[in-house]
Scaffold this motif. Structure first.
Motif, PDB file in Angstrom:
ATOM      1  N   GLN A 213       0.833  -1.203   0.000  1.00 30.04           N
ATOM      2  CA  GLN A 213       0.000   0.000   0.000  1.00 30.04           C
ATOM      3  C   GLN A 213       0.866   1.251   0.000  1.00 30.04           C
ATOM      4  O   GLN A 213       0.538   2.258  -0.646  1.00 30.04           O
ATOM      5  N   ASP A 214       2.004   1.199   0.711  1.00 35.17           N
ATOM      6  CA  ASP A 214       2.936   2.329   0.707  1.00 35.17           C
ATOM      7  C   ASP A 214       3.544   2.516  -0.688  1.00 35.17           C
ATOM      8  O   ASP A 214       3.742   3.644  -1.144  1.00 35.17           O
ATOM      9  N   TRP A 215       3.876   1.399  -1.339  1.00 35.85           N
ATOM     10  CA  TRP A 215       4.424   1.494  -2.696  1.00 35.85           C
ATOM     11  C   TRP A 215       3.451   2.219  -3.612  1.00 35.85           C
ATOM     12  O   TRP A 215       3.844   3.084  -4.389  1.00 35.85           O
ATOM     13  N   LEU A 216       2.170   1.838  -3.500  1.00 35.19           N
ATOM     14  CA  LEU A 216       1.156   2.449  -4.349  1.00 35.19           C
ATOM     15  C   LEU A 216       1.030   3.941  -4.047  1.00 35.19           C
ATOM     16  O   LEU A 216       0.916   4.761  -4.970  1.00 35.19           O
ATOM     17  N   LEU A 219       3.947   5.690  -5.703  1.00 39.10           N
ATOM     18  CA  LEU A 219       3.769   5.813  -7.147  1.00 39.10           C
ATOM     19  C   LEU A 219       2.722   6.869  -7.495  1.00 39.10           C
ATOM     20  O   LEU A 219       2.880   7.621  -8.464  1.00 39.10           O
ATOM     21  N   ARG A 220       1.662   6.935  -6.721  1.00 36.33           N
ATOM     22  CA  ARG A 220       0.624   7.932  -6.988  1.00 36.33           C
ATOM     23  C   ARG A 220       1.131   9.342  -6.700  1.00 36.33           C
ATOM     24  O   ARG A 220       0.741  10.301  -7.383  1.00 36.33           O
ATOM     25  N   LEU A 221       2.002   9.462  -5.708  1.00 33.08           N
ATOM     26  CA  LEU A 221       2.591  10.758  -5.396  1.00 33.08           C
ATOM     27  C   LEU A 221       3.452  11.258  -6.559  1.00 33.08           C
ATOM     28  O   LEU A 221       3.256  12.372  -7.061  1.00 33.08           O
ATOM     29  N   THR A 222       4.394  10.433  -6.989  1.00 27.78           N
ATOM     30  CA  THR A 222       5.264  10.854  -8.082  1.00 27.78           C
ATOM     31  C   THR A 222       4.490  10.970  -9.396  1.00 27.78           C
ATOM     32  O   THR A 222       4.787  11.835 -10.210  1.00 27.78           O
TER      33      THR A 222
END
Length: 277
Positions: A213-216, A219-222
């Protein structure tokens, strides 16, 4: 090749980013170099068996650049230094990471501008991804998100994650302002937190890898800033390879969340196909 231009003959390590057919046996190849950044060239015989193996995205090639006259694309030839792509054929998530990195560098960076720091970062990342595909599947994504932050910074759109834009605090950073790209704490966010972008903790510490969930979230942030600043200003869409990576991670995060919910209710998780495939 010299900074800002090309000479008649030069050799340098280059990262292969893409290759496109040019006639029956040749290809237009895009590579990333330390001194000249993104370079477009022509590789003769690149579509032969040996050539196609050499000019694969993700490979590090000792490349020879030959230019006959100013304003023409250089002729590329070379020998393999490190092959990344073929090592990841059985690691779909790591392969998707590598493809996304190559496409972002190829489409976001300006041609012919030196980027020594980003070149070194990209070389380190691709080497890590190809070294052990099993490890890359479990630990590679945080490195990819950090690389995307470095790409944004190299393009002049870097985020400021050093302190809270509201309180000045350096601890407890939890969000990023979509308007300014600056970090914000929970306290600083206040009633506006629903309008801010979540900041996963692994982006504040190289020692943390985070959950899927942190990875996602990373990715959504960048992705927000890449889409708005790197591509939106040029009226271009985000590359499909980057979107596929985010979709793949979203499926993994959803599966992880469902498994955690079942465990919380003392139910065994249902067997299912690997969502990364």
């Amino acid at each position: 090749m010299q900074q800002g231009g090309t000479s008649q003959d030069r050799e340098a390590p280059a990262l292969v980013l893409s290759a496109f057919p040019l006639g029956e046996v040749n290809a237009r190849v895009h590579v990333l170099t330390e001194e000249n950044g993104l370079v477009h060239g022509v590789a003769y015989g690149a579509r032969s068996r040996a050539g196609s193996a050499l000019w694969q995205p993700g490979n590090v090639v000792k490349t020879r650049f030959q230019t006959r006259s100013a304003g023409t694309m250089p002729r590329l030839s070379g020998e393999m230094l490190y092959g990344c792509g073929f090592r990841l054929l059985d690691a779909p998530l790591a392969l998707s990471m590598m493809q996304s990195v190559c496409v972002l560098a190829d489409t976001a960076l300006p041609e012919g501008e030196p980027c020594p720091a980003l070149f070194a970062h990209t070389l380190k990342l691709l080497t890590f991804l190809g070294m052990d595909p099993a490890v890359s599947e479990q630990e590679g994504l945080p490195h990819v998100v950090r690389w995307e932050l470095a790409l944004l910074a190299d393009l002049g759109f870097g985020l400021d994650l050093s302190c809270c834009a509201v309180t000045g605090a350096t601890e407890g950073l939890a969000y990023v302002s979509p308007r300014t790209g600056k970090a914000v704490t929970e306290e600083g966010a206040g009633e506006w937190k629903d309008r801010l972008l979540p900041l996963p903790a692994f982006l504040l510490s190289d020692e943390e890898t985070g959950t899927k969930q942190d990875w996602l979230a990373g990715l959504r942030l960048t992705s927000y800033f890449l889409a708005r600043d790197a591509y939106g200003q040029r009226h271009r869409p985000m590359p499909a390879a980057r979107e596929r990576l985010e979709e793949r991670v979203a499926r993994l995060a959803d599966a992880e969340e469902k498994a955690e919910t079942l465990v919380a209710h003392d139910q065994p998780p249902a067997k299912s196909a690997d969502p990364s495939e």
